[in-house]
Motif scaffolding. Structure first.
Motif, PDB file in Angstrom:
ATOM      1  N   GLY A 161       0.939  -1.205   0.028  1.00 64.23           N
ATOM      2  CA  GLY A 161       0.162   0.117   0.123  1.00 64.23           C
ATOM      3  C   GLY A 161       0.988   1.299  -0.028  1.00 64.23           C
ATOM      4  N   PHE A 162       1.814   1.119   0.878  1.00 63.33           N
ATOM      5  CA  PHE A 162       3.076   2.283   0.925  1.00 63.33           C
ATOM      6  C   PHE A 162       3.650   2.593  -0.551  1.00 63.33           C
ATOM      7  N   VAL A 163       3.850   1.595  -1.250  1.00 60.86           N
ATOM      8  CA  VAL A 163       4.963   1.865  -2.503  1.00 60.86           C
ATOM      9  C   VAL A 163       3.597   2.031  -3.559  1.00 60.86           C
ATOM     10  N   SER A 164       2.547   1.432  -3.428  1.00 60.39           N
ATOM     11  CA  SER A 164       1.515   1.857  -4.544  1.00 60.39           C
ATOM     12  C   SER A 164       1.329   3.369  -4.504  1.00 60.39           C
ATOM     13  N   ILE A 197       4.248   5.665  -5.604  1.00 59.28           N
ATOM     14  CA  ILE A 197       4.669   5.827  -7.222  1.00 59.28           C
ATOM     15  C   ILE A 197       3.191   6.366  -7.787  1.00 59.28           C
ATOM     16  N   ASN A 198       2.089   6.273  -7.354  1.00 61.45           N
ATOM     17  CA  ASN A 198       0.764   7.029  -7.804  1.00 61.45           C
ATOM     18  C   ASN A 198       0.768   8.566  -7.632  1.00 61.45           C
ATOM     19  N   VAL A 222      -1.031   3.119 -11.343  1.00 64.03           N
ATOM     20  CA  VAL A 222      -0.865   1.632 -11.265  1.00 64.03           C
ATOM     21  C   VAL A 222      -2.204   1.273 -10.248  1.00 64.03           C
ATOM     22  N   GLY A 223      -2.993   2.151  -9.725  1.00 62.37           N
ATOM     23  CA  GLY A 223      -3.982   1.591  -8.575  1.00 62.37           C
ATOM     24  C   GLY A 223      -3.308   1.242  -7.483  1.00 62.37           C
ATOM     25  N   ARG A 224      -4.055   0.391  -6.808  1.00 59.33           N
ATOM     26  CA  ARG A 224      -3.598  -0.269  -5.492  1.00 59.33           C
ATOM     27  C   ARG A 224      -3.205  -1.792  -5.641  1.00 59.33           C
TER      28      ARG A 224
END
Length: 252
Positions: A159-162, A165-166, A172-174
């Motif tokens: 969740g943190f990386v998503s 980068i979003n 890229v969504g979750r």
């Protein structure tokens, strides 16, 4: 690595070599240690019985002992260790692939694993990485929350990386850790650049034992920023992270 299996289950050597010890090893109980010509040592502990003796040559797959609960143990299991030059290595890698990649496994760059292309794509630009780092550092100290994916809930690793980068040029969504790996192009550690993602496996008992279970953002100089507990920087060259290392990936 402790593997819980039934009493008396045959234990097979995971690499060729010479038995350097076989017998009672105190807290390890009945124990076999095998060393190969390159210096790799494998240790098989808490056995109920031994099928080899010191000085014997063995091949990968030979039965060397049986699972037990001797020594300092609370139930039948195999305690497996792999070492080279006094440093612990990841036993899963050897079980799946052999140290020479002689059998198929999931590790990138070995036969049967994801192929690392000669050209994995352009690495993140300095501006892009700066944006990723600035966003990621906003949340240093936030606690790990399973399923979390926003500042209001806090985060888990994917969740943190998503989220980062979003908010740094991608959409890229979750995604989970495996989903993030799936959208990346594998890249070797030698060619990794700040802003690439770094992936790990066997960090918890996942339903898919060969799947990616943890992800962080590589920042260079042997460091990543990731959602541990709490979100923090971590040294990827530590024994723990090296033993769990799966591969690097470059975002499209």
């Amino acid at each position: 690595m402790d593997i819980a299996v039934a009493q008396g289950t045959p234990i097979k050597a995971i690499h060729d070599g010479r038995v350097i010890s076989a017998g009672d090893a105190g807290s390890y109980g009945l124990c076999v240690v095998i060393e190969d010509e390159k210096g790799y040592q494998s240790r098989y502990a808490h056995c109920s019985s031994l099928s080899v003796s010191a000085g014997q040559e063995v091949k990968r797959g030979d039965v060397i002992a049986a699972v037990g609960s001797t020594g300092n143990s609370t139930g039948p299991h195999l305690h497996l260790e792999i070492m080279l030059d006094g440093k612990y290595l990841n036993p899963y890698y050897f079980v799946d692939t052999g140290y020479d990649g002689s059998t198929a496994g999931a590790i990138p760059g070995v036969p049967g694993g994801p192929v690392i292309p000669d050209y994995p794509g352009e690495p993140p630009t300095n501006d892009t990485f700066a944006a990723m780092l600035a966003e990621a550092e906003k949340y240093l100290g936030y606690p790990y929350v399973w399923g979390g994916s926003s500042p209001s809930t806090s985060f888990d690793c994917s969740g943190f990386v998503s989220w980062v980068i979003n908010h740094s040029g991608w959409d890229v969504g979750r995604l989970g850790a495996q989903g993030l790996y799936n959208i990346c192009t594998p890249v070797s550690m030698a060619n990794a650049q700040p802003g690439d993602l770094i992936f790990f496996w066997h960090t918890y008992d996942a339903p898919n034992p060969n799947g990616v279970t943890h992800v962080g953002i590589y920042v260079g100089n042997g460091q990543m920023i990731h959602c541990g507990d709490p979100i923090s920087y971590a040294n990827i060259n530590s024994n723990y992270w090296q033993s769990k290392y799966y591969g690097m990936g470059r975002l499209p």
